[in-house]
Write a protein that holds these residues in place. Structure first.
Motif, PDB file in Angstrom:
ATOM      1  N   LEU A  43      24.674   6.584  10.070  1.00  0.00           N
ATOM      2  CA  LEU A  43      23.652   6.917  11.063  1.00  0.00           C
ATOM      3  C   LEU A  43      24.102   8.028  12.012  1.00  0.00           C
ATOM      4  O   LEU A  43      23.281   8.722  12.598  1.00  0.00           O
ATOM      5  CB  LEU A  43      23.278   5.683  11.880  1.00  0.00           C
ATOM      6  N   SER A  44      25.398   8.196  12.166  1.00  0.00           N
ATOM      7  CA  SER A  44      25.904   9.211  13.083  1.00  0.00           C
ATOM      8  C   SER A  44      26.160  10.548  12.398  1.00  0.00           C
ATOM      9  O   SER A  44      26.586  11.499  13.048  1.00  0.00           O
ATOM     10  CB  SER A  44      27.187   8.724  13.752  1.00  0.00           C
ATOM     11  N   TYR A  45      25.877  10.645  11.097  1.00  0.00           N
ATOM     12  CA  TYR A  45      26.034  11.922  10.411  1.00  0.00           C
ATOM     13  C   TYR A  45      25.066  12.928  11.017  1.00  0.00           C
ATOM     14  O   TYR A  45      23.880  12.650  11.157  1.00  0.00           O
ATOM     15  CB  TYR A  45      25.767  11.775   8.906  1.00  0.00           C
ATOM     16  N   SER A  46      25.591  14.078  11.386  1.00  0.00           N
ATOM     17  CA  SER A  46      24.727  15.048  12.065  1.00  0.00           C
ATOM     18  C   SER A  46      25.007  16.458  11.575  1.00  0.00           C
ATOM     19  O   SER A  46      26.057  16.755  11.013  1.00  0.00           O
ATOM     20  CB  SER A  46      24.931  14.985  13.579  1.00  0.00           C
ATOM     21  N   GLY A  47      24.054  17.298  11.819  1.00  0.00           N
ATOM     22  CA  GLY A  47      24.161  18.717  11.527  1.00  0.00           C
ATOM     23  C   GLY A  47      23.607  19.492  12.691  1.00  0.00           C
ATOM     24  O   GLY A  47      22.919  18.944  13.552  1.00  0.00           O
ATOM     25  N   GLY A  48      23.910  20.765  12.703  1.00  0.00           N
ATOM     26  CA  GLY A  48      23.457  21.582  13.809  1.00  0.00           C
ATOM     27  C   GLY A  48      22.500  22.672  13.365  1.00  0.00           C
ATOM     28  O   GLY A  48      22.583  23.184  12.254  1.00  0.00           O
ATOM     29  N   ILE A  49      21.602  23.000  14.250  1.00  0.00           N
ATOM     30  CA  ILE A  49      20.641  24.068  14.022  1.00  0.00           C
ATOM     31  C   ILE A  49      20.751  25.006  15.218  1.00  0.00           C
ATOM     32  O   ILE A  49      20.765  24.565  16.361  1.00  0.00           O
ATOM     33  CB  ILE A  49      19.204  23.504  13.943  1.00  0.00           C
ATOM     34  N   GLY A  50      20.837  26.281  14.955  1.00  0.00           N
ATOM     35  CA  GLY A  50      20.869  27.213  16.066  1.00  0.00           C
ATOM     36  C   GLY A  50      21.543  28.514  15.703  1.00  0.00           C
ATOM     37  O   GLY A  50      21.888  28.766  14.553  1.00  0.00           O
ATOM     38  N   PHE A  51      21.743  29.334  16.697  1.00  0.00           N
ATOM     39  CA  PHE A  51      22.418  30.609  16.515  1.00  0.00           C
ATOM     40  C   PHE A  51      23.258  30.912  17.743  1.00  0.00           C
ATOM     41  O   PHE A  51      22.926  30.536  18.858  1.00  0.00           O
ATOM     42  CB  PHE A  51      21.406  31.741  16.273  1.00  0.00           C
ATOM     43  N   ALA A  52      24.365  31.558  17.520  1.00  0.00           N
ATOM     44  CA  ALA A  52      25.229  32.064  18.580  1.00  0.00           C
ATOM     45  C   ALA A  52      25.640  31.010  19.595  1.00  0.00           C
ATOM     46  O   ALA A  52      25.629  31.253  20.793  1.00  0.00           O
ATOM     47  CB  ALA A  52      24.569  33.251  19.278  1.00  0.00           C
ATOM     48  N   ALA A  53      26.024  29.839  19.127  1.00  0.00           N
ATOM     49  CA  ALA A  53      26.427  28.794  20.066  1.00  0.00           C
ATOM     50  C   ALA A  53      27.808  29.093  20.642  1.00  0.00           C
ATOM     51  O   ALA A  53      28.044  28.872  21.830  1.00  0.00           O
ATOM     52  CB  ALA A  53      26.437  27.445  19.375  1.00  0.00           C
ATOM     53  N   ASN A  54      28.720  29.591  19.840  1.00  0.00           N
ATOM     54  CA  ASN A  54      30.074  29.865  20.320  1.00  0.00           C
ATOM     55  C   ASN A  54      30.199  31.250  20.953  1.00  0.00           C
ATOM     56  O   ASN A  54      31.026  31.469  21.828  1.00  0.00           O
ATOM     57  CB  ASN A  54      31.073  29.748  19.167  1.00  0.00           C
ATOM     58  N   ASP A  55      29.402  32.189  20.474  1.00  0.00           N
ATOM     59  CA  ASP A  55      29.455  33.552  20.980  1.00  0.00           C
ATOM     60  C   ASP A  55      28.031  34.054  21.197  1.00  0.00           C
ATOM     61  O   ASP A  55      27.475  34.748  20.347  1.00  0.00           O
ATOM     62  CB  ASP A  55      30.203  34.441  19.983  1.00  0.00           C
ATOM     63  N   PRO A  56      27.410  33.693  22.314  1.00  0.00           N
ATOM     64  CA  PRO A  56      26.004  34.064  22.518  1.00  0.00           C
ATOM     65  C   PRO A  56      25.827  35.571  22.688  1.00  0.00           C
ATOM     66  O   PRO A  56      26.735  36.288  23.073  1.00  0.00           O
ATOM     67  CB  PRO A  56      25.626  33.321  23.797  1.00  0.00           C
ATOM     68  N   ALA A  57      24.636  36.045  22.394  1.00  0.00           N
ATOM     69  CA  ALA A  57      24.305  37.455  22.578  1.00  0.00           C
ATOM     70  C   ALA A  57      24.230  37.761  24.075  1.00  0.00           C
ATOM     71  O   ALA A  57      23.752  36.958  24.864  1.00  0.00           O
ATOM     72  CB  ALA A  57      22.976  37.758  21.908  1.00  0.00           C
ATOM     73  N   CYS A  58      24.701  38.924  24.430  1.00  0.00           N
ATOM     74  CA  CYS A  58      24.762  39.295  25.846  1.00  0.00           C
ATOM     75  C   CYS A  58      23.915  40.537  26.090  1.00  0.00           C
ATOM     76  O   CYS A  58      24.003  41.518  25.365  1.00  0.00           O
ATOM     77  CB  CYS A  58      26.205  39.558  26.257  1.00  0.00           C
ATOM     78  N   LEU A  59      23.101  40.488  27.123  1.00  0.00           N
ATOM     79  CA  LEU A  59      22.332  41.636  27.587  1.00  0.00           C
ATOM     80  C   LEU A  59      22.894  42.029  28.946  1.00  0.00           C
ATOM     81  O   LEU A  59      22.714  41.324  29.936  1.00  0.00           O
ATOM     82  CB  LEU A  59      20.847  41.276  27.684  1.00  0.00           C
ATOM     83  N   ASP A  60      23.637  43.128  28.959  1.00  0.00           N
ATOM     84  CA  ASP A  60      24.306  43.576  30.181  1.00  0.00           C
ATOM     85  C   ASP A  60      23.425  44.604  30.892  1.00  0.00           C
ATOM     86  O   ASP A  60      23.220  45.705  30.407  1.00  0.00           O
ATOM     87  CB  ASP A  60      25.662  44.181  29.828  1.00  0.00           C
ATOM     88  N   LEU A  61      22.906  44.243  32.052  1.00  0.00           N
ATOM     89  CA  LEU A  61      22.052  45.121  32.842  1.00  0.00           C
ATOM     90  C   LEU A  61      22.766  45.632  34.098  1.00  0.00           C
ATOM     91  O   LEU A  61      22.141  45.902  35.112  1.00  0.00           O
ATOM     92  CB  LEU A  61      20.768  44.387  33.246  1.00  0.00           C
ATOM     93  N   ILE A  62      24.071  45.739  34.042  1.00  0.00           N
ATOM     94  CA  ILE A  62      24.951  46.191  35.113  1.00  0.00           C
ATOM     95  C   ILE A  62      24.947  45.229  36.302  1.00  0.00           C
ATOM     96  O   ILE A  62      25.981  44.753  36.712  1.00  0.00           O
ATOM     97  CB  ILE A  62      24.607  47.631  35.591  1.00  0.00           C
ATOM     98  N   ILE A  63      23.787  44.920  36.822  1.00  0.00           N
ATOM     99  CA  ILE A  63      23.691  44.022  37.974  1.00  0.00           C
ATOM    100  C   ILE A  63      23.803  42.571  37.529  1.00  0.00           C
ATOM    101  O   ILE A  63      24.396  41.751  38.219  1.00  0.00           O
ATOM    102  CB  ILE A  63      22.353  44.245  38.718  1.00  0.00           C
TER     103      ILE A  63
END
Length: 86
Positions: A34-54
């Motif tokens: 019952l505890s067997y699990s899987g993951g769904i998603g993207f960039a969990a360890n290294d998320p995408a970054c939007l750098d807007l200077i501020i």
């Protein structure tokens, strides 16, 4: 509107109860499936970054799904259909 809120309540209750059940059954050998699990998603360890200077915005999404959660959500939908407000 009231039906939608009740449906969301049933779904959230199923997800929370399924997560609790998965954690409780993880150490019981006969119920460990019952505890067997899987993951769904993207960039969990290294998320995408939007750098807007501020400001820097990081985007990522990760959701873990276990067998117990799937079963409990199914039961919650069944119970919702049985107790539907007409």
């Amino acid at each position: 509107m009231k039906k939608n809120l009740i449906f969301i309540f049933y779904l959230l209750a199923g997800i929370i109860f399924g997560s609790l059940l998965a954690n409780l059954c993880a150490n019981i050998p006969i119920l460990s499936w019952l505890s067997y699990s899987g993951g769904i998603g993207f960039a969990a360890n290294d998320p995408a970054c939007l750098d807007l200077i501020i400001i820097k915005l990081y985007f990522g999404f990760w959701m873990g799904v276990s067998v117990a959660q799937i079963l409990c959500v199914g039961i919650a939908i069944f119970l919702y259909n049985r107790s539907r407000i007409r």
